[in-house]
Design a protein around this motif. Structure first.
Motif, short mmCIF file in Angstrom:
data_model
loop_
_atom_site.label_atom_id
_atom_site.label_comp_id
_atom_site.label_asym_id
_atom_site.label_seq_id
_atom_site.Cartn_x
_atom_site.Cartn_y
_atom_site.Cartn_z
N GLN A 64 7.64 -9.37 -26.74
CA GLN A 64 8.39 -8.38 -26.23
C GLN A 64 8.45 -7.77 -24.69
OE1 GLN A 64 8.82 -6.41 -28.85
NE2 GLN A 64 9.06 -7.51 -30.50
N SER A 65 7.79 -7.16 -23.87
CA SER A 65 8.61 -6.41 -22.99
C SER A 65 8.03 -7.31 -21.48
CB SER A 65 8.13 -5.24 -22.82
OG SER A 65 9.12 -4.27 -22.69
N PHE A 96 9.66 4.07 -20.95
CA PHE A 96 10.20 2.46 -21.56
C PHE A 96 11.69 2.14 -21.64
CE2 PHE A 96 9.95 1.00 -25.67
CZ PHE A 96 9.41 1.79 -26.35
N ASN A 114 13.98 -0.66 -20.72
CA ASN A 114 15.34 -1.16 -21.44
C ASN A 114 16.35 -0.80 -21.22
OD1 ASN A 114 12.72 -1.31 -22.59
ND2 ASN A 114 13.61 -0.32 -24.70
N GLU A 158 14.70 -5.28 -34.46
CA GLU A 158 14.75 -5.10 -33.65
C GLU A 158 16.16 -4.48 -33.38
OE1 GLU A 158 12.35 -5.91 -30.41
OE2 GLU A 158 10.40 -6.33 -31.40
N ASN A 165 17.59 1.38 -27.68
CA ASN A 165 18.21 0.35 -26.89
C ASN A 165 20.33 0.32 -27.46
OD1 ASN A 165 15.89 -0.62 -25.88
ND2 ASN A 165 15.50 -1.85 -27.90
N TYR A 189 18.74 -8.60 -26.42
CA TYR A 189 17.65 -8.44 -26.48
C TYR A 189 16.45 -8.19 -26.72
CZ TYR A 189 14.54 -4.94 -24.39
OH TYR A 189 13.19 -3.97 -24.17
N CYS A 193 13.03 -10.83 -27.32
CA CYS A 193 11.53 -10.22 -27.56
C CYS A 193 10.86 -10.63 -28.41
CB CYS A 193 11.80 -8.54 -27.27
SG CYS A 193 12.64 -7.14 -26.25
N TYR A 241 5.89 0.04 -16.67
CA TYR A 241 6.38 1.55 -16.86
C TYR A 241 6.40 2.88 -16.10
CZ TYR A 241 7.97 -1.27 -20.77
OH TYR A 241 8.47 -2.09 -20.93
N SER A 258 3.41 -4.75 -22.27
CA SER A 258 4.46 -4.96 -23.63
C SER A 258 4.15 -4.28 -25.00
CB SER A 258 4.71 -6.37 -24.45
OG SER A 258 3.95 -7.08 -24.57
N VAL A 259 5.01 -3.74 -26.09
CA VAL A 259 4.17 -3.41 -26.96
C VAL A 259 3.52 -4.14 -28.18
CG1 VAL A 259 6.11 -1.81 -26.92
CG2 VAL A 259 6.44 -3.16 -28.01
#
Ligand code: GLU
Length: 308
Positions: A64-65, A96, A114, A158, A165, A189, A193, A241, A258-259
């Motif tokens: 993820q992030s 984010f 993002n 995603e 996004n 992206y 992720c 963030y 990250s999530v």
């Protein structure tokens, strides 16, 4: 005297973390909602390449992030630094995925949110999304020291469900700051992720940034020292963030949350680390990850601004 990280009792730390029951697992896509809230791993990678790990440090999760620092590094390399003009580097104080660009320039505010990560994905060299995917995968593999798989279901969902996004990418197109199609940027992206790592691998990736761009396991220079320094600087100011200021005060180590509940940390010259535990706080930071990071920083004297 600075305690020796080779002797740091990671199992005792993990046992303390397991008493913490707060936070909520992200539910933006089914695969993240299904994450095991009991998963908890901590990994440290030291300058001599030693990896210190707890139970669960080999359990795979989507990055993820936590991919954003490495995506930004790739964009900096591929644009020979021009990415620094195309993406801002100021903290936002917002979530984010806030639908907001820099006023006046139409640039995304920074590469750790993002908008900026979508732009970074679009700046990676390659004539089509598949070529950019391949370059990103090659860069991530160099940071990790081995090839990394992608969870295709996560990438697909995603891409499909990332409405904010898509909105951000369209906004950047409308502002003239994104050159590729919005859908291409989101697809690339989303796939980045969905890259699978475990805590030990993510700690090696953080260590590569912490050691000036050289992977401590392979000895390979992955990015120039200047790129590593630029990426770590932005992690320090924007990596958590709208919790970045609070993080810097309490932990004092550049990091990216990250999530999936992973946090990657890079303490320049000292160590790379990763923590994963899916339950998140309101800013999308792993609750146990934050506690672990505070403890490690405190007990190993890693805070950037502590005088001793
Ligand atoms: N793939 C997630 C998204 O773009 C990442 C967010 C995060 O990890 O904070 O929504």
């Amino acid at each position: 005297m600075i305690p020796d990280p080779h002797r740091y009792d990671l199992d005792a730390l993990r046992a303390r973390l397991m008493n913490e029951r707060g936070g909520e697992v992200d539910d933006s896509i089914p695969q993240l909602a299904d994450a095991d809230p009991e998963l908890c791993a901590v990994a440290l990678v030291l300058p001599d390449g030693t990896a210190r790990v707890t139970t669960d440090a080999d359990v795979a999760f989507s990055i993820q992030s936590a991919v954003k620092p490495f995506l930004f590094a790739r964009a900096l390399l591929d644009t020979e630094g021009e990415a620094l003009d195309r993406v801002g580097i100021e903290p936002t104080g917002e979530s984010f995925d806030a639908i907001k660009l820099e006023s006046g320039t139409g640039r995304p505010p920074n590469p750790m949110v993002n908008a900026g990560a979508l732009l970074a994905a679009s700046l990676v060299r390659g004539s089509d999304p598949a070529a950019r995917d391949a370059r990103i995968a090659e860069g991530l593999a160099a940071f990790a020291g081995h090839d990394l798989a992608v969870d295709e279901d996560v990438a697909h969902n995603e891409h499909l469900l990332g409405d904010r996004n898509h909105a951000l990418a369209h906004l950047m197109r409308a502002e003239g700051t994104m050159q590729v199609s919005a859908d291409d940027a989101v697809a690339v992206y989303a796939r980045a992720c969905a890259t699978l790592v475990d805590a030990e691998t993510l700690a090696v990736m953080g260590a590569t940034l912490a050691y000036g761009g050289v992977n401590p396991h392979t000895g390979v220079r992955v990015v120039p020292a200047r790129v590593a320094r630029d990426v770590v600087s932005v992690m320090a100011t924007c990596g958590v963030y709208d919790g970045s200021g609070r993080w810097m005060r309490a932990v004092g180590v550049p990091a990216k949350s990250s999530v999936s509940g992973a946090i990657v940390l890079a303490a320049p010259g000292r160590l790379g680390a990763a923590v994963v535990s899916p339950p998140l706080d309101a800013q999308g930071t792993s609750v146990r990850g934050r506690l672990a990071s505070e403890a490690i920083s405190d007990e190993l004297h890693l805070h950037s601004f502590a005088a001793g």
